[in-house]
Design a protein around this motif. Structure first.
Motif, PDB file in Angstrom:
ATOM      1  N   THR A   2      14.769  -8.952 -35.126  1.00  0.00           N
ATOM      2  CA  THR A   2      13.322  -8.783 -35.121  1.00  0.00           C
ATOM      3  C   THR A   2      12.960  -7.425 -35.701  1.00  0.00           C
ATOM      4  OG1 THR A   2      13.251  -7.720 -32.952  1.00  0.00           O
ATOM      5  CG2 THR A   2      13.176 -10.153 -32.999  1.00  0.00           C
ATOM      6  N   THR A  43      14.850 -11.322 -51.708  1.00  0.00           N
ATOM      7  CA  THR A  43      14.265 -12.409 -50.934  1.00  0.00           C
ATOM      8  C   THR A  43      15.345 -13.025 -50.053  1.00  0.00           C
ATOM      9  OG1 THR A  43      14.682 -13.984 -52.724  1.00  0.00           O
ATOM     10  CG2 THR A  43      12.494 -12.948 -52.662  1.00  0.00           C
ATOM     11  N   ASN A  46      15.947 -18.768 -48.639  1.00  0.00           N
ATOM     12  CA  ASN A  46      15.023 -19.821 -49.062  1.00  0.00           C
ATOM     13  C   ASN A  46      13.877 -19.272 -49.905  1.00  0.00           C
ATOM     14  OD1 ASN A  46      16.470 -21.872 -47.653  1.00  0.00           O
ATOM     15  ND2 ASN A  46      15.562 -21.114 -45.754  1.00  0.00           N
ATOM     16  N   GLU A  48      12.033 -16.656 -49.250  1.00  0.00           N
ATOM     17  CA  GLU A  48      10.994 -15.992 -48.469  1.00  0.00           C
ATOM     18  C   GLU A  48      11.042 -14.489 -48.674  1.00  0.00           C
ATOM     19  OE1 GLU A  48      14.561 -16.355 -45.724  1.00  0.00           O
ATOM     20  OE2 GLU A  48      13.613 -17.623 -47.214  1.00  0.00           O
ATOM     21  N   LYS A  49       9.882 -13.843 -48.561  1.00  0.00           N
ATOM     22  CA  LYS A  49       9.817 -12.390 -48.673  1.00  0.00           C
ATOM     23  C   LYS A  49      10.493 -11.756 -47.463  1.00  0.00           C
ATOM     24  CE  LYS A  49       5.551 -12.125 -51.297  1.00  0.00           C
ATOM     25  NZ  LYS A  49       4.162 -11.629 -51.334  1.00  0.00           N
ATOM     26  N   GLN A 128      13.481 -11.080 -42.199  1.00  0.00           N
ATOM     27  CA  GLN A 128      12.375 -12.014 -42.352  1.00  0.00           C
ATOM     28  C   GLN A 128      11.389 -11.840 -41.208  1.00  0.00           C
ATOM     29  OE1 GLN A 128      13.538 -16.096 -42.794  1.00  0.00           O
ATOM     30  NE2 GLN A 128      11.439 -16.853 -42.736  1.00  0.00           N
ATOM     31  N   PRO A 130       8.547 -13.075 -38.573  1.00  0.00           N
ATOM     32  CA  PRO A 130       8.237 -14.355 -37.938  1.00  0.00           C
ATOM     33  C   PRO A 130       6.963 -14.943 -38.543  1.00  0.00           C
ATOM     34  CG  PRO A 130       7.931 -12.529 -36.396  1.00  0.00           C
ATOM     35  CD  PRO A 130       8.458 -11.956 -37.657  1.00  0.00           C
ATOM     36  N   ASP A 131       6.874 -16.256 -38.526  1.00  0.00           N
ATOM     37  CA  ASP A 131       5.684 -16.926 -39.052  1.00  0.00           C
ATOM     38  C   ASP A 131       4.436 -16.375 -38.381  1.00  0.00           C
ATOM     39  OD1 ASP A 131       7.187 -18.529 -40.727  1.00  0.00           O
ATOM     40  OD2 ASP A 131       7.272 -20.208 -39.308  1.00  0.00           O
ATOM     41  N   GLY A 132       3.418 -16.129 -39.187  1.00  0.00           N
ATOM     42  CA  GLY A 132       2.133 -15.689 -38.664  1.00  0.00           C
ATOM     43  C   GLY A 132       1.987 -14.201 -38.482  1.00  0.00           C
ATOM     44  N   TYR A 134       1.380 -10.717 -39.852  1.00  0.00           N
ATOM     45  CA  TYR A 134       0.914 -10.037 -41.048  1.00  0.00           C
ATOM     46  C   TYR A 134       1.548  -8.645 -41.091  1.00  0.00           C
ATOM     47  CZ  TYR A 134      -2.188  -7.735 -44.357  1.00  0.00           C
ATOM     48  OH  TYR A 134      -2.686  -7.029 -45.423  1.00  0.00           O
TER      49      TYR A 134
END
Length: 139
Positions: A2, A43, A46, A48-49, A128, A130-132, A134
């Protein structure tokens, strides 16, 4: 990992760097409580940033302290270990080193940041978000 884990790991490494400064010349240490998330050049698997946590630490030293010799001593210390070390000059013409552990993507820039100040800028390994989440603001 995290962003909190990466921040903790990066700040722990910066505390280790601070410990390389002779304690007799240290006036104060200011490790920023927060930092920012910086977009990495690479990246994820997959596409992803990925982001890195980055934050500064400033060390105030006694007047007349030879900061360049302290930075060069750190350079020797880290060159004798498993770290990769690069040296150059910062925009102000002060001696600067970049210290990078070989097994991860973190890095630490160490240089004089004005009279009586040593600055450590640390970047964590890329991760990476987590989704959502910002990446703007303080972390």
């Amino acid at each position: 990992m995290t962003w909190q884990d990466e921040k903790a790991k990066t700040q722990a490494a910066m505390r280790d760097i601070v410990a390389q400064v002779p304690q007799g010349v240290v006036v104060s240490v200011d490790m920023a409580a927060t930092g920012i998330l910086f977009e990495c050049n690479q990246t994820g698997p997959n596409g992803e940033k990925l982001h890195s946590w980055t934050g500064p630490t400033s060390i105030a030293v006694k007047p007349g302290t030879d900061i360049e010799s302290i930075v060069k001593s750190m350079e020797s210390h880290y060159r004798e270990s498993r770290f990769r070390v690069d040296a150059d000059q910062n925009l102000r013409g002060n001696y600067r080193i970049q210290v990078s552990p070989p097994e991860e993507g973190s890095k630490y820039l160490i240089s004089q940041d004005g009279p009586g100040q040593i600055r450590i800028a640390g970047w964590s390994e890329c991760f990476q978000l987590p989704d959502g989440l910002y990446p703007g603001g303080d972390f």
